[in-house]
Design a protein around this motif. Structure first.
Motif, short mmCIF file in Angstrom:
data_model
loop_
_atom_site.label_atom_id
_atom_site.label_comp_id
_atom_site.label_asym_id
_atom_site.label_seq_id
_atom_site.Cartn_x
_atom_site.Cartn_y
_atom_site.Cartn_z
N ILE A 70 -4.13 -0.05 10.57
CA ILE A 70 -4.05 -0.64 9.23
C ILE A 70 -4.68 0.29 8.20
O ILE A 70 -4.12 0.53 7.12
N ALA A 71 -5.83 0.85 8.54
CA ALA A 71 -6.48 1.80 7.63
C ALA A 71 -5.64 3.06 7.47
O ALA A 71 -5.51 3.61 6.36
N ARG A 72 -5.07 3.56 8.56
CA ARG A 72 -4.25 4.78 8.49
C ARG A 72 -3.06 4.60 7.56
O ARG A 72 -2.63 5.55 6.88
N LEU A 73 -2.55 3.37 7.50
CA LEU A 73 -1.39 3.09 6.65
C LEU A 73 -1.79 2.70 5.23
O LEU A 73 -0.95 2.24 4.45
N GLY A 74 -3.05 2.92 4.88
CA GLY A 74 -3.46 2.81 3.49
C GLY A 74 -4.04 1.49 3.05
O GLY A 74 -4.28 1.29 1.85
N ALA A 85 0.82 -1.21 0.00
CA ALA A 85 0.00 0.00 0.00
C ALA A 85 0.86 1.26 0.00
O ALA A 85 0.54 2.24 -0.68
N GLN A 86 1.95 1.24 0.76
CA GLN A 86 2.82 2.42 0.81
C GLN A 86 3.46 2.71 -0.54
O GLN A 86 3.87 3.85 -0.82
N LEU A 87 3.55 1.72 -1.40
CA LEU A 87 4.09 1.91 -2.74
C LEU A 87 3.03 2.38 -3.72
O LEU A 87 3.32 2.56 -4.91
N GLY A 88 1.80 2.58 -3.25
CA GLY A 88 0.77 3.18 -4.08
C GLY A 88 -0.26 2.23 -4.63
O GLY A 88 -1.04 2.61 -5.52
N ASN A 89 -0.31 1.01 -4.12
CA ASN A 89 -1.25 0.01 -4.61
C ASN A 89 -2.47 -0.09 -3.70
O ASN A 89 -2.38 0.16 -2.50
N SER A 90 -3.62 -0.48 -4.26
CA SER A 90 -4.80 -0.71 -3.44
C SER A 90 -4.73 -2.13 -2.88
O SER A 90 -4.51 -3.09 -3.62
N GLY A 93 8.35 -8.60 0.12
CA GLY A 93 7.08 -9.07 -0.42
C GLY A 93 6.24 -7.96 -1.01
O GLY A 93 5.65 -8.11 -2.09
N GLY A 94 6.15 -6.84 -0.30
CA GLY A 94 5.36 -5.72 -0.81
C GLY A 94 5.91 -5.18 -2.11
O GLY A 94 5.16 -4.86 -3.05
N ALA A 95 7.25 -5.07 -2.20
CA ALA A 95 7.87 -4.59 -3.43
C ALA A 95 7.74 -5.60 -4.56
O ALA A 95 7.60 -5.23 -5.73
#
Length: 320
Positions: free
Chosen positions: A73-77, A48-53, A264-266
């Motif tokens: 969790i919501a605050r962090l996108g 999410a921090q990289l701009g994905n939903s 994993g996120g990247a």
């Protein structure tokens, strides 16, 4: 409910209580910082921090920590509509000690079990899971019922769609024994198309610790992309036609616990954008190295601008 997400993640949530004093044991620590954690949660936040939903599916305790987790969790996108409380249960707390550069003992309070082991198949957003570009799960979610059956139900609905990812994520404390873990992961391999794991996790999954033999065994099971983290040797990825490596990036490690989840996120971000296999592996490797230089996990996950700048310096990753 909006049924759209670039990435759907299923797995555990915990509350990280990490020390503000490094190099000493818990008995000497006097203060802690609070953040959300858990491997699946960290991956969701990283993507999410990289701009994905991103939609996270999990369960928390019926307590103030559970409310904190959903809100944070919501605050962090991350979309938290898939997170519900289990009546009468407490949220999971995770304490750690920090002895840089490579010793980070964990003390996880989830006995006799945890709320995320009560993910029920009849509560899953199956249509969303089936159509999302990426579905990420961890082997830990297979360690108990009913969450094991929920994972199988999700995979059956998805039908081995591309980018159905399994983090091999073997932690002995969550399993009765190693054979139980092997059998559960072996079943999962019939449903997934991407695996990520270190050499020990590959041994549990397919009985191999040599990176090439391990990835070959995973590909033989129908996996399309097998990624092996080789510790000080870097990371290797194989498909049926390609084999690439990403060399380790020298950094001053503060806390290595979130590095794999940042990876994993990247990885999700790169797969969504169709980056080449070498670019994908280099980007994920850079994310892990960057987060290892920061003291927490979820709060350490970089934005795209931060990761891109670091990646260019480390590997020459092009903008994408």
């Amino acid at each position: 409910m909006d049924q759209k997400a670039d990435v759907v993640v299923i797995g555990r949530v915990c509350i990280d209580l990490y020390p503000e004093q490094f190099g000493v044991g818990l008995e000497e620590i006097t203060s802690f910082s609070k953040s959300i954690g858990g491997s699946a949660t960290n991956v969701a936040v990283a993507a999410a921090q990289l701009g994905n939903s991103v939609r996270l599916i999990s369960r928390v305790g019926d307590d103030p920590f559970g409310e904190y987790a959903k809100n944070e969790i919501a605050r962090l996108g991350v979309d938290n509509t898939g997170i519900t409380a289990v009546a009468g249960m407490k949220s999971v707390l995770t304490f750690c000690e920090v002895f840089p550069p490579d010793n980070f003992p964990l003390y996880i309070y989830r006995e006799p079990t945890a709320p995320d082991m009560y993910i029920n198949g009849d509560e899953l957003p199956l249509d969303l899971i089936a159509k999302s570009p990426i579905f990420w799960a961890t082997a830990t979610g297979l360690s108990k019922e009913p969450t094991q059956s929920a994972h199988i139900m999700a995979w059956e609905k998805r039908g081995r769609k591309p980018n159905t990812i399994l983090d091999l994520d073997y932690r002995p404390m969550f399993w009765k024994d190693e054979d139980q873990a092997h059998q559960a992961v072996s079943t999962a391999l019939d449903h997934v198309t991407v695996t990520v794991g270190n050499l020990e996790e590959c041994r549990v999954a397919v009985g191999e610790t040599d990176p090439d033999r391990a990835t070959e065994a995973l590909l033989d099971r129908g996996v399309e992309l097998a990624i092996v983290k080789m510790g000080p040797e870097g990371v290797m990825a194989r498909t049926r036609t390609q084999r690439v490596e990403s060399k380790p990036i020298p950094v001053d490690v503060i806390n290595g616990l979130g590095a794999g989840d940042a990876f994993g996120g990247a990885l999700c971000h790169a797969l969504l954008r169709g980056m080449s296999l070498q670019e994908t592996l280099d980007l994920a490797n850079a994310a892990g190295a960057l987060v290892a230089t920061r003291p927490q996990c979820s709060l350490a996950m970089p934005s795209w601008d931060e990761l891109h700048e670091f990646s260019v310096q480390a590997h020459g990753i092009p903008a994408n």
